[in-house]
Design an enzyme around this catalytic site. Structure first.
Site, PDB file in Angstrom:
ATOM      1  N   GLU A  20     -34.586 -12.702  32.950  1.00  0.00           N
ATOM      2  CA  GLU A  20     -33.524 -12.211  33.842  1.00  0.00           C
ATOM      3  C   GLU A  20     -32.839 -13.353  34.558  1.00  0.00           C
ATOM      4  OE1 GLU A  20     -31.948 -10.814  37.833  1.00  0.00           O
ATOM      5  OE2 GLU A  20     -33.539 -12.243  37.379  1.00  0.00           O
ATOM      6  N   GLU A  21     -33.618 -14.341  34.961  1.00  0.00           N
ATOM      7  CA  GLU A  21     -33.079 -15.429  35.775  1.00  0.00           C
ATOM      8  C   GLU A  21     -32.201 -16.383  34.962  1.00  0.00           C
ATOM      9  OE1 GLU A  21     -33.249 -15.426  38.847  1.00  0.00           O
ATOM     10  OE2 GLU A  21     -35.127 -14.551  39.542  1.00  0.00           O
TER      11      GLU A  21
ATOM     12  N   ASP B 262     -39.256 -11.388  43.687  1.00  0.00           N
ATOM     13  CA  ASP B 262     -38.301 -11.571  42.592  1.00  0.00           C
ATOM     14  C   ASP B 262     -38.999 -12.030  41.300  1.00  0.00           C
ATOM     15  OD1 ASP B 262     -35.853 -11.876  41.310  1.00  0.00           O
ATOM     16  OD2 ASP B 262     -35.352 -13.765  42.285  1.00  0.00           O
TER      17      ASP B 262
ATOM     18  N   ASP C   7     -36.100  -4.468  42.001  1.00  0.00           N
ATOM     19  CA  ASP C   7     -35.896  -5.914  42.137  1.00  0.00           C
ATOM     20  C   ASP C   7     -35.815  -6.264  43.622  1.00  0.00           C
ATOM     21  OD1 ASP C   7     -35.537  -8.537  41.401  1.00  0.00           O
ATOM     22  OD2 ASP C   7     -33.631  -8.238  40.360  1.00  0.00           O
TER      23      ASP C   7
ATOM     24  N   HIS D 203     -34.596 -16.870  46.263  1.00  0.00           N
ATOM     25  CA  HIS D 203     -34.423 -18.117  45.505  1.00  0.00           C
ATOM     26  C   HIS D 203     -34.811 -19.353  46.299  1.00  0.00           C
ATOM     27  CE1 HIS D 203     -31.599 -16.550  42.072  1.00  0.00           C
ATOM     28  NE2 HIS D 203     -32.768 -15.908  42.133  1.00  0.00           N
TER      29      HIS D 203
END
Length: 373
Positions: free
Chosen positions: A193-194, A144, A240, A327
């Site tokens: 993006e995060e 990621d 992704d 995550h």
């Protein structure tokens, strides 16, 4: 409602007619598929020249992100000097920054035919985000999206010699310039993006939102074939959450299912030829025969959203369900499945070669041997 269905069908039919010259490419031969390299040691998590340098925290505005940017720029400048490099910078506040503006820096690496003018080529656009999540502290984000970024570097390097040969042969024959068949390719590495706190329309996709707006409002000169940079994108292929074992990547959009089928067919052919290392429970891309009536309006929010909202065709290559390490601190190099990483590199590379019609410069069987890196 029926009064709205017919115009939409007409628009879709017109769109298909407009893009049909772009998608009329020839499938790669078995011989060419066997020559597609996997990246090999370049994906090694300790010393690999593509992946290892970006297996670090890459939070926007931090030294780790600067190091990642330097890695990308140095790679293209030294190994692929015919690719142009463009920066698209923006700033925004975040839920954690108060009134302070946080910098976001998108990177674009582009290879177009040398004879085209601004706004005259259609561009296969291969995309990944390169930032990493701010929490948990020290989070790396291997799937990621360090692995997708490294895969795109590998794709660019593999494409380059074939693109150069095609451009040279077309120039020698005086064949350059038949718009819209002037195809190029661009690697887009997006920042921000995060989410910094919690995913929302305003706390996510910072770089993508800024760039989509910029390109929408950047008209090409009069008489250009394409109106603006968004209009030039033949397909927005977003990678992704790739690199974990046994991924499942669904086909999300009926309008681009034909492109998904092209990639899924490549995977199927490569597996049948024994060219892939992994032994998944089912194909990475299992929806090859997905029925039109099973498509739904739901999709995974990601960097494609502001582009798709402006009419850009999107192929979203994202594992769903998400990898187990998503995550968490386990999303690091040690938890990658390297055969899966190398197989994705082969599949995406073959897809790009096929899209760009590289059968026109297929290597001769008697003079070429399979690539090993």
């Amino acid at each position: 409602m029926p009064g709205r269905v017919i115009p939409m069908l007409l628009l879709l039919a017109l769109h298909q007619l407009l893009i049909s010259p772009v998608i009329a490419y020839t499938a790669l031969s078995e011989h060419f598929l066997k020559l597609v390299p996997s990246g090999g040691a370049d994906f090694d998590i300790e010393n690999g020249k593509l992946l290892a340098p970006i297996l670090i925290p890459r939070v926007p505005g931090t030294p780790g992100q600067t190091a990642a940017q330097q890695h990308f720029v140095n790679f293209f400048a030294k190994e692929l000097p015919k690719w142009t490099i463009e920066w698209y910078n923006s700033t925004s506040t975040t839920p954690l920054s108060g009134n302070k503006q946080v910098p976001f820096q998108n990177l674009l690496f582009k290879r177009e035919p040398p004879w085209v003018k601004e706004g005259q080529s259609n561009l296969l656009t291969l995309v990944a985000h390169y930032d990493s999540k701010i929490t948990p502290k020290g989070f790396i984000g291997a799937t990621d999206s360090a692995v997708p970024c490294a895969i795109l570097m590998h794709v660019a390097r593999t494409l380059d010699k074939y693109v150069t040969q095609m451009h040279d042969e077309m120039s020698a024959l005086g064949e350059g310039g038949p718009v819209p068949m002037d195809m190029g390719v661009q690697i887009l590495l997006l920042d921000g993006e995060e989410a910094f706190k919690q995913w929302s329309d305003t706390d996510s996709t910072y770089g993508a939102r800024a760039l989509a707006d910029t390109w929408e409002n950047s008209p090409h000169p009069a008489m250009s074939f394409y109106r603006n940079p968004l209009d030039q994108i033949s397909m927005f292929v977003l990678l992704d959450l790739l690199g974990a074992a046994n991924p499942t990547v669904p086909s999300f959009f009926q309008t681009t299912h034909w492109a998904y089928k092209a990639m899924a067919t490549i995977e199927d052919r490569m597996r049948k030829l024994g060219l892939l290392e992994s032994t998944p429970e089912r194909p990475f891309l299992p929806d090859l025969e997905k029925n039109a009536v099973t498509f739904q309006h739901a999709y995974i929010e990601d960097d494609h959203k502001p582009f798709m909202a402006r009419g850009v065709p999107v192929l979203h290559v994202i594992a769903s369900p998400f990898p187990r390490v998503w995550h968490t601190m386990d999303d690091d190099g040690a938890h990658l499945d390297m055969p899966t990483v190398r197989d994705w590199a082969k599949i995406v590379t073959a897809f790009a070669l096929e899209w760009l019609d590289m059968m026109e410069v297929e290597p001769k069987e008697e003079t070429e041997v399979p690539a090993t890196n």
